[in-house]
Design a protein around this motif. Sequence first.
Motif, PDB file in Angstrom:
ATOM      1  N   UNK A 182       0.618  -1.192   0.003  1.00  0.00           N
ATOM      2  CA  UNK A 182       0.196   0.118   0.099  1.00  0.00           C
ATOM      3  C   UNK A 182       0.876   1.251   0.040  1.00  0.00           C
ATOM      4  N   UNK A 183       1.945   1.453   0.817  1.00  0.00           N
ATOM      5  CA  UNK A 183       2.453   2.747   0.704  1.00  0.00           C
ATOM      6  C   UNK A 183       3.527   2.790  -0.118  1.00  0.00           C
ATOM      7  N   UNK A 184       3.912   1.541  -0.805  1.00  0.00           N
ATOM      8  CA  UNK A 184       4.728   1.770  -2.285  1.00  0.00           C
ATOM      9  C   UNK A 184       3.777   2.069  -3.166  1.00  0.00           C
ATOM     10  N   UNK A 185       2.696   1.553  -3.051  1.00  0.00           N
ATOM     11  CA  UNK A 185       1.721   1.763  -4.241  1.00  0.00           C
ATOM     12  C   UNK A 185       1.493   3.347  -4.428  1.00  0.00           C
ATOM     13  N   UNK A 186       1.331   4.318  -3.220  1.00  0.00           N
ATOM     14  CA  UNK A 186       1.146   5.500  -3.410  1.00  0.00           C
ATOM     15  C   UNK A 186       2.203   6.385  -4.044  1.00  0.00           C
ATOM     16  N   UNK A 187       3.462   5.871  -3.885  1.00  0.00           N
ATOM     17  CA  UNK A 187       4.752   6.514  -4.282  1.00  0.00           C
ATOM     18  C   UNK A 187       4.563   6.203  -5.804  1.00  0.00           C
ATOM     19  N   UNK A 188       4.530   4.857  -6.177  1.00  0.00           N
ATOM     20  CA  UNK A 188       4.802   4.580  -7.575  1.00  0.00           C
ATOM     21  C   UNK A 188       3.657   5.231  -8.588  1.00  0.00           C
ATOM     22  N   UNK A 189       2.191   5.422  -7.830  1.00  0.00           N
ATOM     23  CA  UNK A 189       1.157   6.254  -8.468  1.00  0.00           C
ATOM     24  C   UNK A 189       1.588   7.568  -8.499  1.00  0.00           C
ATOM     25  N   UNK A 190       2.198   8.089  -7.464  1.00  0.00           N
ATOM     26  CA  UNK A 190       2.493   9.543  -7.627  1.00  0.00           C
ATOM     27  C   UNK A 190       3.567   9.955  -8.829  1.00  0.00           C
ATOM     28  N   UNK A 191       4.059   8.890  -9.143  1.00  0.00           N
ATOM     29  CA  UNK A 191       5.338   9.021 -10.133  1.00  0.00           C
ATOM     30  C   UNK A 191       4.869   8.269 -11.515  1.00  0.00           C
ATOM     31  N   UNK A 192       3.529   7.995 -11.538  1.00  0.00           N
ATOM     32  CA  UNK A 192       2.949   7.410 -12.853  1.00  0.00           C
ATOM     33  C   UNK A 192       3.605   6.213 -13.204  1.00  0.00           C
ATOM     34  N   UNK A 193       4.166   5.441 -12.386  1.00  0.00           N
ATOM     35  CA  UNK A 193       4.620   4.080 -12.567  1.00  0.00           C
ATOM     36  C   UNK A 193       3.650   2.871 -12.834  1.00  0.00           C
ATOM     37  N   UNK A 194       3.715   2.251 -13.770  1.00  0.00           N
ATOM     38  CA  UNK A 194       2.461   1.249 -13.787  1.00  0.00           C
ATOM     39  C   UNK A 194       3.061  -0.156 -13.440  1.00  0.00           C
ATOM     40  N   UNK A 195       4.251  -0.377 -13.726  1.00  0.00           N
ATOM     41  CA  UNK A 195       5.198  -1.505 -13.247  1.00  0.00           C
ATOM     42  C   UNK A 195       6.465  -1.261 -13.103  1.00  0.00           C
ATOM     43  N   UNK A 196       7.375  -2.052 -12.199  1.00  0.00           N
ATOM     44  CA  UNK A 196       8.693  -1.616 -11.911  1.00  0.00           C
ATOM     45  C   UNK A 196       9.445  -3.199 -11.898  1.00  0.00           C
ATOM     46  N   UNK A 197      10.684  -2.757 -11.842  1.00  0.00           N
ATOM     47  CA  UNK A 197      11.718  -3.913 -11.680  1.00  0.00           C
ATOM     48  C   UNK A 197      12.862  -3.382 -10.980  1.00  0.00           C
ATOM     49  N   UNK A 198      13.383  -4.045  -9.698  1.00  0.00           N
ATOM     50  CA  UNK A 198      14.488  -3.718  -9.282  1.00  0.00           C
ATOM     51  C   UNK A 198      15.525  -4.822  -8.984  1.00  0.00           C
ATOM     52  N   UNK A 199      16.782  -4.460  -8.887  1.00  0.00           N
ATOM     53  CA  UNK A 199      18.054  -5.464  -8.527  1.00  0.00           C
ATOM     54  C   UNK A 199      18.786  -4.714  -7.634  1.00  0.00           C
ATOM     55  N   UNK A 200      19.732  -5.480  -6.694  1.00  0.00           N
ATOM     56  CA  UNK A 200      20.514  -4.925  -5.735  1.00  0.00           C
ATOM     57  C   UNK A 200      21.846  -4.672  -6.551  1.00  0.00           C
ATOM     58  N   UNK A 201      22.413  -3.634  -5.785  1.00  0.00           N
ATOM     59  CA  UNK A 201      23.931  -3.417  -6.620  1.00  0.00           C
ATOM     60  C   UNK A 201      24.570  -3.722  -5.243  1.00  0.00           C
ATOM     61  N   UNK A 202      25.878  -4.697  -5.366  1.00  0.00           N
ATOM     62  CA  UNK A 202      26.923  -5.040  -4.569  1.00  0.00           C
ATOM     63  C   UNK A 202      28.096  -4.882  -5.134  1.00  0.00           C
ATOM     64  N   UNK A 203      28.697  -3.690  -5.022  1.00  0.00           N
ATOM     65  CA  UNK A 203      30.274  -3.759  -5.486  1.00  0.00           C
ATOM     66  C   UNK A 203      31.188  -4.249  -4.499  1.00  0.00           C
ATOM     67  N   UNK A 204      30.643  -4.595  -3.215  1.00  0.00           N
ATOM     68  CA  UNK A 204      31.638  -5.286  -2.396  1.00  0.00           C
ATOM     69  C   UNK A 204      30.448  -6.281  -1.591  1.00  0.00           C
ATOM     70  N   UNK A 205      30.836  -6.751  -0.335  1.00  0.00           N
ATOM     71  CA  UNK A 205      29.920  -7.683   0.424  1.00  0.00           C
ATOM     72  C   UNK A 205      28.753  -7.063   0.791  1.00  0.00           C
ATOM     73  N   UNK A 206      28.733  -5.533   0.979  1.00  0.00           N
ATOM     74  CA  UNK A 206      27.591  -5.136   1.627  1.00  0.00           C
ATOM     75  C   UNK A 206      26.648  -4.490   0.766  1.00  0.00           C
ATOM     76  N   UNK A 207      25.248  -4.389   0.666  1.00  0.00           N
ATOM     77  CA  UNK A 207      24.375  -4.003  -0.081  1.00  0.00           C
ATOM     78  C   UNK A 207      24.541  -2.496  -0.262  1.00  0.00           C
ATOM     79  N   UNK A 208      24.882  -1.926  -1.308  1.00  0.00           N
ATOM     80  CA  UNK A 208      25.033  -0.728  -1.656  1.00  0.00           C
ATOM     81  C   UNK A 208      23.962   0.160  -2.040  1.00  0.00           C
ATOM     82  N   UNK A 209      22.940  -0.541  -2.775  1.00  0.00           N
ATOM     83  CA  UNK A 209      21.736   0.279  -3.440  1.00  0.00           C
ATOM     84  C   UNK A 209      21.169  -0.525  -4.383  1.00  0.00           C
ATOM     85  N   UNK A 210      20.243  -0.070  -5.149  1.00  0.00           N
ATOM     86  CA  UNK A 210      19.542  -0.810  -6.248  1.00  0.00           C
ATOM     87  C   UNK A 210      19.591  -0.116  -7.560  1.00  0.00           C
TER      88      UNK A 210
END
Length: 193
Positions: free
Chosen positions: A108-136
Motif C-alpha cells: 500500500x505505501x509503495x503503491x502511493x509512491x509509484x502512483x505519484x510517479x505515474x509508474x505502472x510496473x517496476x523491476x529492481x535489482x540490488x547493487x553489491x560492489x562489495x559484500x555490503x548491499x550498496x543500493x539498487x
Amino acid sequence: MIEVFTKISEATKLLLEKGFTPLHASSALSMVGSALKVDRVYIFENQPYPIRGRMMADARYAWTVPGLTSPLESSTLQSVCLRELAPQWSDLLSQGHIVTSLTKDAPPRMKVLLDDHKTRSMMMAPLRPAKEWWGFVGFDDCQQNRVWSAEEVILLKSLASGLSAALRHRQMRSSLSQTRSQLREMMTLSVNR
C-alpha cells in the motif's frame, strides 16, 4: 535482446573507462533504457548510516523519457525508507534477489509512491560492489502494466552486475588516490625535516 545486452556492455564499459560520474551514469542509463523501451532507469544508493534508526536510500543517478519527472528532481525519492514502504522488497533486495511488481499489486505505501510517479510496473535489482548491499537499480514502465519476462530479468541482473563492477572500480580508484595523497604528504614531511 542482443541489442540490449550490447547496450549494457557499452554502458558498463563507459562507466569503467570514464568513471561513475553523474554525466556518464546518465548516458549509460539512457543507452539501456532506450534499448529496453522503459520510461525510467534509476540508481538508488543506501545511506551508509541509519537516520533515526531507519535505513534510507537516495536517488543518485537516473534517466527518464521526456515528459516524466526524474527521480533526481523528486523530493519524495530522496531519503526513502524502503523498509517502511515495502518491507518484503527491502528484505529481498538485501538478500540479493530481484523485485518485480505491477503498481496495483505493490504494498500500500509503495503503491502511493509509484502512483505519484505515474509508474505502472517496476523491476529492481540490488547493487553489491562489495559484500555490503550498496543500493539498487530499477526500471519503470509508465505506459502499461508490464509483466517482466525472464529475459528482461536476466538483462536487469546483467546491468546490476556491470554497475556493481563499475562502482567497485570507482571505490578502488578513490582508495588508490587517497593512498597516493597520504604518501605524498609523508614524503613532503620527511623532506622538510
